[in-house]
Design a protein around this motif. Structure first.
Motif, PDB file in Angstrom:
ATOM      1  N   THR A 143      52.751  39.931  19.534  1.00 22.95           N
ATOM      2  CA  THR A 143      51.376  39.598  19.178  1.00 22.95           C
ATOM      3  C   THR A 143      50.850  38.426  19.999  1.00 22.95           C
ATOM      4  OG1 THR A 143      52.215  38.167  17.388  1.00 22.95           O
ATOM      5  CG2 THR A 143      51.518  40.398  16.786  1.00 22.95           C
ATOM      6  N   GLU A 146      46.300  38.352  17.009  1.00 24.47           N
ATOM      7  CA  GLU A 146      46.126  39.666  16.389  1.00 24.47           C
ATOM      8  C   GLU A 146      45.900  39.557  14.882  1.00 24.47           C
ATOM      9  OE1 GLU A 146      45.650  42.230  18.013  1.00 24.47           O
ATOM     10  OE2 GLU A 146      46.867  42.320  19.831  1.00 24.47           O
ATOM     11  N   GLN A 147      45.171  38.520  14.454  1.00 23.27           N
ATOM     12  CA  GLN A 147      44.960  38.345  13.021  1.00 23.27           C
ATOM     13  C   GLN A 147      44.179  39.508  12.393  1.00 23.27           C
ATOM     14  OE1 GLN A 147      42.847  34.672  12.399  1.00 23.27           O
ATOM     15  NE2 GLN A 147      40.905  35.454  13.226  1.00 23.27           N
ATOM     16  N   VAL A 177      47.489  42.375  12.260  1.00 25.08           N
ATOM     17  CA  VAL A 177      48.911  42.170  11.988  1.00 25.08           C
ATOM     18  C   VAL A 177      49.303  42.524  10.558  1.00 25.08           C
ATOM     19  CG1 VAL A 177      48.728  39.694  11.417  1.00 25.08           C
ATOM     20  CG2 VAL A 177      50.851  40.615  12.423  1.00 25.08           C
ATOM     21  N   SER A 218      50.084  32.561  19.625  1.00 27.18           N
ATOM     22  CA  SER A 218      48.744  32.834  19.100  1.00 27.18           C
ATOM     23  C   SER A 218      48.059  31.538  18.679  1.00 27.18           C
ATOM     24  CB  SER A 218      48.836  33.773  17.885  1.00 27.18           C
ATOM     25  OG  SER A 218      49.226  35.062  18.255  1.00 27.18           O
ATOM     26  N   THR A 223      47.365  34.658  13.215  1.00 25.63           N
ATOM     27  CA  THR A 223      48.376  35.718  13.264  1.00 25.63           C
ATOM     28  C   THR A 223      49.685  35.306  12.594  1.00 25.63           C
ATOM     29  OG1 THR A 223      47.452  36.648  15.302  1.00 25.63           O
ATOM     30  CG2 THR A 223      49.737  37.180  14.790  1.00 25.63           C
TER      31      THR A 223
END
Length: 268
Positions: free
Chosen positions: A12, A15-16, A19, A40, A44
């Motif tokens: 990732t 990618e909140q 995920v 991140s 995330t």
């Protein structure tokens, strides 16, 4: 016979949006998940931590150094697989919902059949879900409920051959950019599994995901990331809903007549 174990290795970076749904689906499919986060700067990792001990077995931080270095991420994924004690492994991205083929209820259940028949790798049919001109913005937690138009894509056979059985020596995932696992005596299961791929949620999200990214210059020289790295915000064109298939259920996903290229990278 001992129960098969399966590990999904998820990389990732910011990618909140995806995920949570990804980790929850992997648990439903019978996988444990190892998260490899590329430093991140959004939520995330905080979201992922909620799943430690509930499907997620580890969170590892991989330094970013300002560039998206995909080869290094893929090489690390193989290292994680080779040092774990699991039987099967899957390279997965956060914007993917991996699914079994009918009539199996889970990927883990389907893997029992794959393994018993002596196959050691599985390909996924890729179904890309995208915004449309009529409904251009799905950048919210309920995107799976609202973004229901998709197309099938298969640029080459076995485009998503990235579920594999443990090998004595390290397989090669990096040469194909993560699309195809490679090792001696590869035996691919003849039926594709399925994948819902949420390519982007809005034009603003597409810009953030691809245009604002700093790609590894050496990987660009090799021809990797070409269409994404050249994409300009002004060139992003959404398709009309009537050009796409309507999602009704996972059992009715249609992978027939796949495209060979993503329209978002070719429409000008």
């Amino acid at each position: 016979m001992a129960k098969l174990t399966a590990l999904a290795i998820l990389a990732t970076y910011n990618e909140q949006r995806f995920v949570r749904a990804c980790i929850e689906n992997l648990a439903r499919q019978g996988f444990e998940t190892y998260l490899l986060d590329n430093e991140s700067t959004d939520g995330t990792v905080e979201i992922a931590r909620q799943y430690l001990g509930r499907g997620l077995i580890a969170i590892e931080s991989l330094p970013r150094d300002g560039f998206y270095r995909w080869e290094r991420i893929l090489q690390r994924k193989v290292e994680i697989a080779q040092t774990s004690g699991h039987d099967w492994f899957m390279h997965v991205d956060a914007d993917e919902i991996r699914l079994p083929p009918p009539p199996f209820r889970t990927i883990h259940e389907a893997l029992g059949e794959v393994d018993s028949q002596g196959y050691n790798a599985v390909n996924f049919a890729e179904l890309c879900f995208v915004p449309t001109r009529e409904e251009p913005d799905h950048d919210h937690p309920q995107f799976q409920d609202t973004m229901r138009r998709y197309y099938a894509i298969r640029p080459f056979p076995h485009n998503r051959l990235n579920l594999w059985k443990r090998q004595a020596s390290s397989p090669d995932l990096a040469s194909s950019g993560g699309h195809q696992i490679g090792f001696p005596e590869l035996k691919v299961y003849p039926t594709d599994f399925l994948m819902r791929h949420y390519l982007f949620l809005s034009t603003a999200h597409a810009k953030e995901k691809w245009i604002d990214r700093h790609y590894d210059p050496e990987e660009l020289e090799r021809g990797w990331h070409r269409s994404r790295a050249r994409l300009q915000a002004s060139a992003i064109r959404l398709q009309s809903s009537n050009e796409l298939r309507l999602y009704r259920s996972d059992q009715e996903l249609d992978a027939s007549e796949p495209l060979q290229a993503h329209p978002v990278f070719s429409l000008r």
